[in-house]
Design a protein around this motif. Structure first.
Motif, PDB file in Angstrom:
ATOM      1  N   ALA A 159       0.756  -1.134   0.006  1.00 45.60           N
ATOM      2  CA  ALA A 159       0.220   0.025   0.043  1.00 45.60           C
ATOM      3  C   ALA A 159       0.708   1.213   0.180  1.00 45.60           C
ATOM      4  O   ALA A 159       0.351   2.467  -0.479  1.00 45.60           O
ATOM      5  N   LYS A 160       2.094   1.228   0.642  1.00 42.44           N
ATOM      6  CA  LYS A 160       2.972   2.167   0.570  1.00 42.44           C
ATOM      7  C   LYS A 160       3.685   2.606  -0.745  1.00 42.44           C
ATOM      8  O   LYS A 160       4.431   3.267  -0.873  1.00 42.44           O
ATOM      9  N   GLY A 161       3.476   1.566  -1.876  1.00 41.10           N
ATOM     10  CA  GLY A 161       3.847   1.700  -3.009  1.00 41.10           C
ATOM     11  C   GLY A 161       5.357   1.041  -3.221  1.00 41.10           C
ATOM     12  O   GLY A 161       6.259   1.275  -4.002  1.00 41.10           O
ATOM     13  N   ILE A 162       5.707   0.223  -2.199  1.00 38.99           N
ATOM     14  CA  ILE A 162       7.033  -0.390  -2.121  1.00 38.99           C
ATOM     15  C   ILE A 162       6.916  -1.752  -2.861  1.00 38.99           C
ATOM     16  O   ILE A 162       5.992  -2.487  -2.638  1.00 38.99           O
ATOM     17  N   ALA A 163       7.801  -1.879  -3.806  1.00 40.66           N
ATOM     18  CA  ALA A 163       7.647  -2.994  -4.829  1.00 40.66           C
ATOM     19  C   ALA A 163       8.281  -4.362  -4.070  1.00 40.66           C
ATOM     20  O   ALA A 163       8.957  -4.324  -3.063  1.00 40.66           O
ATOM     21  N   VAL A 164       7.179  -5.137  -4.175  1.00 33.00           N
ATOM     22  CA  VAL A 164       7.660  -6.466  -3.353  1.00 33.00           C
ATOM     23  C   VAL A 164       7.735  -7.617  -4.404  1.00 33.00           C
ATOM     24  O   VAL A 164       7.030  -7.845  -5.120  1.00 33.00           O
ATOM     25  N   TYR A 165       8.914  -8.130  -4.344  1.00 37.09           N
ATOM     26  CA  TYR A 165       9.050  -9.155  -5.389  1.00 37.09           C
ATOM     27  C   TYR A 165       9.109 -10.528  -4.817  1.00 37.09           C
ATOM     28  O   TYR A 165       9.651 -10.673  -3.753  1.00 37.09           O
ATOM     29  N   LEU A 166       8.174 -11.129  -5.222  1.00 35.10           N
ATOM     30  CA  LEU A 166       7.811 -12.651  -4.813  1.00 35.10           C
ATOM     31  C   LEU A 166       8.262 -13.742  -5.422  1.00 35.10           C
ATOM     32  O   LEU A 166       7.666 -14.745  -5.781  1.00 35.10           O
TER      33      LEU A 166
END
Length: 168
Positions: free
Chosen positions: A42-49
């Motif tokens: 939600a904070k716009g931080i990219a999460v690479y999964l």
């Protein structure tokens, strides 16, 4: 996010249950883990999964450690409280506020560099004078003064936040 939850929630809850030995705690911490992922996204931080289980386990491990520390702190407080005469004991609301404050102080101390934290604890908990703290840490008294000034500054910031003076 729905796919991540559906694919890994059961595994994560089982993993946490093995770490904590408590299915209710595991359910809470699994939800907290996914909430943390949602908050980051939600904070716009990219999460690479690429490795979702590794990512989820890393977050959950931190939450398990945080909870363990809170439980240790709460247990120490309850033991100290039990040693007090009944006339000194606080209401449940006061106890909750005290525990919350203790957790915030604990978190604040963890943010300090190790030597600053050690100097602060030696001064405040053990009541040692600067000279003895300097010997204990292998530094000059002047450096002890600097360490304590840094610790007190952090305490002042915490107090201001608790009083609602500072706004993020």
């Amino acid at each position: 996010m729905h796919r991540l939850y559906a694919d890994h929630h059961g595994w994560l809850q089982g993993w946490i249950r093995r770490k904590t030995g408590c299915s209710q705690r595991a359910a809470d911490l699994a939800q907290d883990t996914f909430l943390r992922v949602l908050t980051v996204r939600a904070k716009g931080i990219a999460v690479y999964l690429d490795q979702p289980r590794t990512y989820l386990a890393t977050i959950a491990r931190g939450l398990v450690i945080d909870q363990w520390r809170r439980l240790q702190l709460e247990q120490a407080w309850l033991e100290a409280l039990a040693a007090q005469p009944e006339a000194v004991q606080s209401s449940p609301e006061q106890l909750a506020l005290i525990l919350e404050t203790l957790q915030q102080v604990d978190a604040l101390l963890l943010c300090l560099p190790a030597r600053v934290r050690r100097a602060f604890l030696l001064a405040q908990i053990d009541g040692l004078p600067y000279r003895e703290i300097a010997v204990e840490l292998g530094v000059s008294e002047r450096m002890v003064k600097k360490y304590l000034a840094q610790a007190f500054l952090h305490c002042a910031v915490l107090e201001a936040e608790l009083d609602g003076v500072l706004v993020e």
